[in-house]
Scaffold this motif. Sequence first.
Motif, PDB file in Angstrom:
ATOM      1  N   PRO A 223       0.798  -1.231   0.000  1.00  0.00           N
ATOM      2  CA  PRO A 223       0.000   0.000   0.000  1.00  0.00           C
ATOM      3  C   PRO A 223       0.829   1.278   0.000  1.00  0.00           C
ATOM      4  N   ASP A 224       2.129   1.201   0.235  1.00  0.00           N
ATOM      5  CA  ASP A 224       2.967   2.402   0.181  1.00  0.00           C
ATOM      6  C   ASP A 224       3.240   2.849  -1.253  1.00  0.00           C
ATOM      7  N   LEU A 225       2.987   1.983  -2.216  1.00  0.00           N
ATOM      8  CA  LEU A 225       3.185   2.331  -3.624  1.00  0.00           C
ATOM      9  C   LEU A 225       1.977   3.120  -4.130  1.00  0.00           C
ATOM     10  N   THR A 226       2.209   4.311  -4.650  1.00  0.00           N
ATOM     11  CA  THR A 226       1.120   5.141  -5.151  1.00  0.00           C
ATOM     12  C   THR A 226       0.728   4.708  -6.562  1.00  0.00           C
ATOM     13  N   ARG A 227      -0.437   5.189  -6.998  1.00  0.00           N
ATOM     14  CA  ARG A 227      -0.880   4.881  -8.361  1.00  0.00           C
ATOM     15  C   ARG A 227       0.104   5.414  -9.390  1.00  0.00           C
ATOM     16  N   ASP A 228       0.621   6.606  -9.149  1.00  0.00           N
ATOM     17  CA  ASP A 228       1.580   7.179 -10.095  1.00  0.00           C
ATOM     18  C   ASP A 228       2.851   6.346 -10.153  1.00  0.00           C
ATOM     19  N   GLU A 229       3.309   5.852  -8.997  1.00  0.00           N
ATOM     20  CA  GLU A 229       4.522   5.019  -8.981  1.00  0.00           C
ATOM     21  C   GLU A 229       4.286   3.696  -9.703  1.00  0.00           C
ATOM     22  N   LEU A 230       3.112   3.107  -9.533  1.00  0.00           N
ATOM     23  CA  LEU A 230       2.803   1.855 -10.226  1.00  0.00           C
ATOM     24  C   LEU A 230       2.689   2.088 -11.729  1.00  0.00           C
ATOM     25  N   ALA A 231       2.128   3.223 -12.101  1.00  0.00           N
ATOM     26  CA  ALA A 231       2.025   3.545 -13.526  1.00  0.00           C
ATOM     27  C   ALA A 231       3.415   3.742 -14.134  1.00  0.00           C
TER      28      ALA A 231
END
Length: 566
Positions: A504-512
Amino acid sequence: MWYRPHERMTNPVESADQRASVAAMFPTLTDAQRQRLAAHGRERRVADGEVLVEVGQRDIPFFVVTAGSIEAARPSTSVDRVIVTLEPGMFTGEATMLTGRPAITRLRAAGPGTVLEIPRERLLDAVVRNDPELSDILLRAFVRRRQDLIASGGGDALLLGSTHSAATLRVREFLTRNGHPFTFVDLDRDEGAQDLLDRFDVGVADVPVLVACTGDVLRNPSNEAVARTLGLNAAIDAAQARDVVVVGAGPSGLAAAVYAASEGLDVLVIESDVPGGQAGSSSRIENYLGFPVGISGADLTARAFVQAEKFGAQVLVADGARRLACDWPRYELEVSDGSIVPTRTVIIATGAEYRRLPLVDVARFEGAGVYYAATHMEAQLCRGEEVIVVGGGNSAGQAAVFLTEHCARVHLLVRADGLSESMSKYLINRIEQHPKITLRTRTEVTALLGGAHLERVEWTDRRAGTAETRDLRHVFTMTGADPCTAWLRGCVTLDDRGFIKTGPDLTRDELAAARWPLERVPYLLETSLPGVFAVGDARAGNVKRVASAVGEGSIAVSFVHRVLHA
């Protein structure tokens, strides 16, 4: 040192504890136990003097003596030195039976007789992993025999070195933490040192020198060269595809290996240095669940190492991960010798390293006055002297208390106003009450002075603005740590301090940005690469406790199963 068990066990001057230890090291199997073992091997005759196992031999069989006797001996140019005689009902083997590493002793028949012979893999698969009673007997004996060999210097390697040499300390630590018995000759104290140097045609500049049973002489060897010469990784096929590769053999990595292997996964652990990680260098851990009187980090991680091997995990040492090929869904790890390890999933447990003191000459004195661990090995180097411990966390507190057992005085230096924000209360109480410990708050080491070895230390009291120089030769530094993740940059998402972001520490922008390919979000402890997990001190947001590291290692395995069965 090993011996004839029947002679020692009847010695009236021995204590009950000693006799119990001998009985555990050299038990005599019952008829029923021998019958269960017989189902997995064959009985055969042996002739007087017949060599059953030679030093350096791989794929060592397991033997139970059924008639006659077997001697374990250390080969010599003159007469072999017998270190134990096994009689009917007793069995051969020590830790190499679990690791698959080369034999370190010679086994030969002492007269005609018969033995039950069982192939090593058959013994591990059918007995050690599936027969609890025999497993306990064999494992206890294997581990105690190895411990006895280590304590007596009864291994297959001779190390010539100096207690003032950083390289000597490194090799000694590597052999010790890998549980490999060796004989150490201190060239500074041994009267016959020059004769030994002349015998092997080496000079002082070559120190340390490792002489292997094969006759190989290594001059100032790297850890990789030591591992290769002694065959520490000889039984491992790095090219074999694995279910999971665990990178790092600290508490979190070893926990992952134990749980994964015990649940039937094909596991390889890759360790760049020595098993145990930072925890393995801790002199004493007193707040780990189940050990009310405490346990050293080395003992705790050594037990975990044996557990992992018992269940079939393999551990590749002195060969760290250099690169992760980020091509989901199949991954490849490149290790330092250039080998490529294919795997379906990865658990990153590379941990963190203590930060160096921000001083110009610190690298020059590492291992020669500046140390990042406080074990019995380092304590031998500063016996009876005053020492400095730098740091305000539990590791520094444990080191300070431990070193009082060996040193005249311990100066504990911390930059903060006290210890309450970073150290457990029980350690603070012990430090404040100990007559040999001087706590110096708001104080930092500002200079290291000396020649080949540290000779003097300058520290500065920031509150008073005064500097003081002392003739002190040993500094133990255990300050904040940096994650060992440089090899992962550009592959998994890291935070601004280099720790691995997960779940959950990974943001949507980081995953993208990482091109996360799945509809689901990352599992807890999963990185920005599917099937690649991070645990322990390398993970962002980690809790710096051994118990939490062990917990994370076991939790990650539950998610590995989900990935493998998706």
